[in-house]
Motif scaffolding. Structure first.
Motif, short mmCIF file in Angstrom:
data_model
loop_
_atom_site.label_atom_id
_atom_site.label_comp_id
_atom_site.label_asym_id
_atom_site.label_seq_id
_atom_site.Cartn_x
_atom_site.Cartn_y
_atom_site.Cartn_z
N GLU A 234 0.71 -1.17 0.07
CA GLU A 234 0.00 0.03 -0.05
C GLU A 234 1.00 1.27 -0.02
O GLU A 234 1.85 1.19 0.56
CB GLU A 234 -1.03 -0.11 1.15
N PRO A 235 0.53 2.34 -0.71
CA PRO A 235 1.06 3.40 -0.86
C PRO A 235 0.98 4.47 0.77
O PRO A 235 -0.27 4.54 1.11
CB PRO A 235 0.66 4.15 -1.98
N ILE A 236 2.12 5.08 1.23
CA ILE A 236 1.80 5.78 2.22
C ILE A 236 2.28 7.29 1.70
O ILE A 236 2.95 7.56 0.82
CB ILE A 236 2.84 5.29 3.28
N VAL A 237 1.33 8.13 1.89
CA VAL A 237 1.58 9.43 1.11
C VAL A 237 1.65 10.50 2.20
O VAL A 237 0.96 10.78 3.38
CB VAL A 237 -0.14 9.68 0.51
N PHE A 238 2.44 11.53 1.75
CA PHE A 238 2.99 12.68 2.63
C PHE A 238 2.39 13.95 1.91
O PHE A 238 2.78 14.10 0.48
CB PHE A 238 4.44 12.84 2.81
N TYR A 279 0.33 9.29 5.62
CA TYR A 279 -1.25 9.00 5.44
C TYR A 279 -1.35 7.75 4.50
O TYR A 279 -0.93 7.79 3.53
CB TYR A 279 -2.22 10.01 5.10
N VAL A 280 -2.09 6.58 5.07
CA VAL A 280 -2.70 5.67 4.39
C VAL A 280 -4.05 5.33 4.25
O VAL A 280 -4.98 5.71 5.36
CB VAL A 280 -2.04 4.15 5.18
N TYR A 281 -4.46 5.09 2.90
CA TYR A 281 -5.76 5.21 2.70
C TYR A 281 -6.56 3.68 2.89
O TYR A 281 -5.94 2.67 2.08
CB TYR A 281 -6.07 5.41 1.23
N ASN A 282 -7.25 3.48 3.67
CA ASN A 282 -7.70 2.21 4.00
C ASN A 282 -9.23 2.16 4.14
O ASN A 282 -9.91 3.03 5.34
CB ASN A 282 -7.47 1.52 5.38
N GLU A 283 -10.24 1.43 3.25
CA GLU A 283 -11.45 1.44 3.37
C GLU A 283 -12.29 2.55 3.33
O GLU A 283 -13.19 2.99 4.17
CB GLU A 283 -11.79 0.38 4.49
N GLY A 284 -11.76 3.49 2.62
CA GLY A 284 -12.59 4.94 2.30
C GLY A 284 -12.06 5.92 3.27
O GLY A 284 -12.55 7.12 3.33
N GLU A 285 -10.90 5.60 4.41
CA GLU A 285 -10.70 6.49 5.37
C GLU A 285 -9.00 6.75 5.32
O GLU A 285 -8.29 5.84 4.93
CB GLU A 285 -10.98 6.11 6.69
N TRP A 286 -8.62 7.90 5.37
CA TRP A 286 -7.00 8.20 5.49
C TRP A 286 -6.65 8.02 6.87
O TRP A 286 -7.33 8.76 7.83
CB TRP A 286 -6.80 9.86 5.19
N ILE A 287 -5.63 7.33 7.19
CA ILE A 287 -5.18 7.00 8.66
C ILE A 287 -3.61 7.70 8.71
O ILE A 287 -2.96 7.28 7.77
CB ILE A 287 -4.94 5.43 8.90
N ARG A 288 -3.62 8.19 9.76
CA ARG A 288 -2.30 9.09 10.00
C ARG A 288 -1.33 8.16 10.62
O ARG A 288 -1.70 7.27 11.51
CB ARG A 288 -2.52 10.32 10.95
N ILE A 289 -0.10 8.19 9.97
CA ILE A 289 0.96 7.05 10.48
C ILE A 289 2.25 8.17 10.61
O ILE A 289 2.62 8.86 9.30
CB ILE A 289 1.32 6.15 9.51
N THR A 290 2.94 8.25 11.57
CA THR A 290 4.38 8.80 11.79
C THR A 290 5.36 8.23 11.77
O THR A 290 5.74 7.48 13.02
CB THR A 290 4.37 9.80 13.05
N PRO A 291 6.25 7.59 10.86
CA PRO A 291 7.39 6.68 10.84
C PRO A 291 8.31 7.03 11.86
O PRO A 291 8.61 8.30 12.01
CB PRO A 291 7.61 6.61 9.28
N ASP A 292 9.15 6.11 12.35
CA ASP A 292 10.29 6.50 12.79
C ASP A 292 11.48 7.08 12.17
O ASP A 292 11.57 6.59 10.94
CB ASP A 292 10.89 5.34 13.72
N LEU A 293 12.20 8.08 12.35
CA LEU A 293 13.31 8.52 11.59
C LEU A 293 14.68 7.74 12.02
O LEU A 293 14.59 7.35 13.22
CB LEU A 293 13.56 10.22 11.62
#
Length: 293
Positions: A234-238, A279-293
């Motif tokens: 899945e794409p993660i979008v910034f 942000y990841v799109y899952n079942e019609g909603e955007w879910i925020r994700i903050t990856p570790d640096l």
């Protein structure tokens, strides 16, 4: 954080695999919807265009391409039966086609803003002597930290859609769908693309290129962006700024971290900053994700 991240990856991959094996694919879903319309006795104004796309005619005879991505996401989520999805979407579709017959409505575009834009605007209005209780524009929540405003954007002028505009045009339940359709039609009028960034071996990171104004708004027309991506996961979008959209494959942790670093730099330095998060799109909603640096 890495453990949580891996769980999310597994969740998205499992969901995708289940959907492909057990559910109607996009073409079947669209073709069956046309049959549903025909059963209702209305087979004149709606025709199959392609997967999740329907050609609709309004009362004036003008044709519009209507996108079924949101309806398909609802179906995949399992929150409604197929019949319930079709019935509710057909009612909404009828209203949308009627609204799109209005030339003014066809100039409405989605604008993504950070939620702190609301407080900043209230402060500016107060300093300017504005005493009204309501903000002078209509907005909706996209995620916990992002909101959607809407703009009338024509060749002659641009202004935000107000609460009064929404009431006047009867758009409260359909404005997000209509704005997304208008954006897709706009993107289709010229060549948008996804370019690969040079990360010096730190994974594959991409950037979405459009018109330098509505890149971030592609969150409201995700199918347009997704159709240009060839990713394993899945794409993660910034969306760090209005005109910058950065993408990575969520299964490529090095690329995700690199994309986050780039997004953080853009967010810090660019005008019209939006968010440093992914942000990841899952079942019609955007879910925020903050990856570790």
């Amino acid at each position: 954080m890495i453990k949580v991240f891996m769980v999310l990856i597994a969740l998205f991959l499992t969901t995708s695999a289940f959907s492909q094996d057990a559910m109607l694919d996009k073409r079947e879903f669209t073709e069956n919807f046309i049959k549903h319309i025909q059963k209702s006795g209305n087979n004149k104004n709606y025709e199959f265009e392609s997967d999740l796309k329907i050609k609709a005619k309004d009362d004036k005879g003008d044709e519009h391409i209507v996108y079924m991505g949101n309806a398909y996401d609802t179906y995949r989520s399992g929150s409604k039966t197929l019949e319930q999805v079709y019935t509710s979407y057909f009612a909404a579709l009828t209203n949308q086609v009627t609204a799109l017959a209005n030339t003014e409505v066809r100039t409405i575009f989605p604008v993504i803003k950070p939620i702190n834009y609301l407080e900043a605007t209230k402060k500016q209005l107060k300093e300017a002597g504005y005493e009204g209780e309501e903000l002078p524009f209509f907005y909706q929540q996209l995620t916990d930290d992002l909101i959607m405003l809407y703009a009338f954007d024509s060749k002659d002028s641009m202004r935000f859609v107000s609460q009064e505009d929404v009431k006047r045009l009867d758009l409260e339940s359909s404005i997000s769908t209509i704005a997304g359709q208008n954006l897709r039609r706009y993107f289709a009028s010229f060549e948008t693309e996804v370019q690969t960034l040079d990360t010096e071996g730190a994974g594959d990171v991409y950037v979405f290129v459009a018109d330098d104004n509505y890149e971030a708004s592609v969150l409201t027309a995700f199918d347009h962006l997704n159709s240009k991506l060839k990713l394993k996961g899945e794409p993660i979008v910034f969306v760090p700024a209005r005109n910058i959209v950065i993408i990575a494959d969520i299964t490529d942790l090095a690329a995700v971290q690199k994309a986050h670093m780039i997004a953080l730099g853009v967010y810090t330095e660019y005008s019209y900053a939006i968010s440093p998060h992914g942000y990841v799109y899952n079942e019609g909603e955007w879910i925020r994700i903050t990856p570790d640096l």
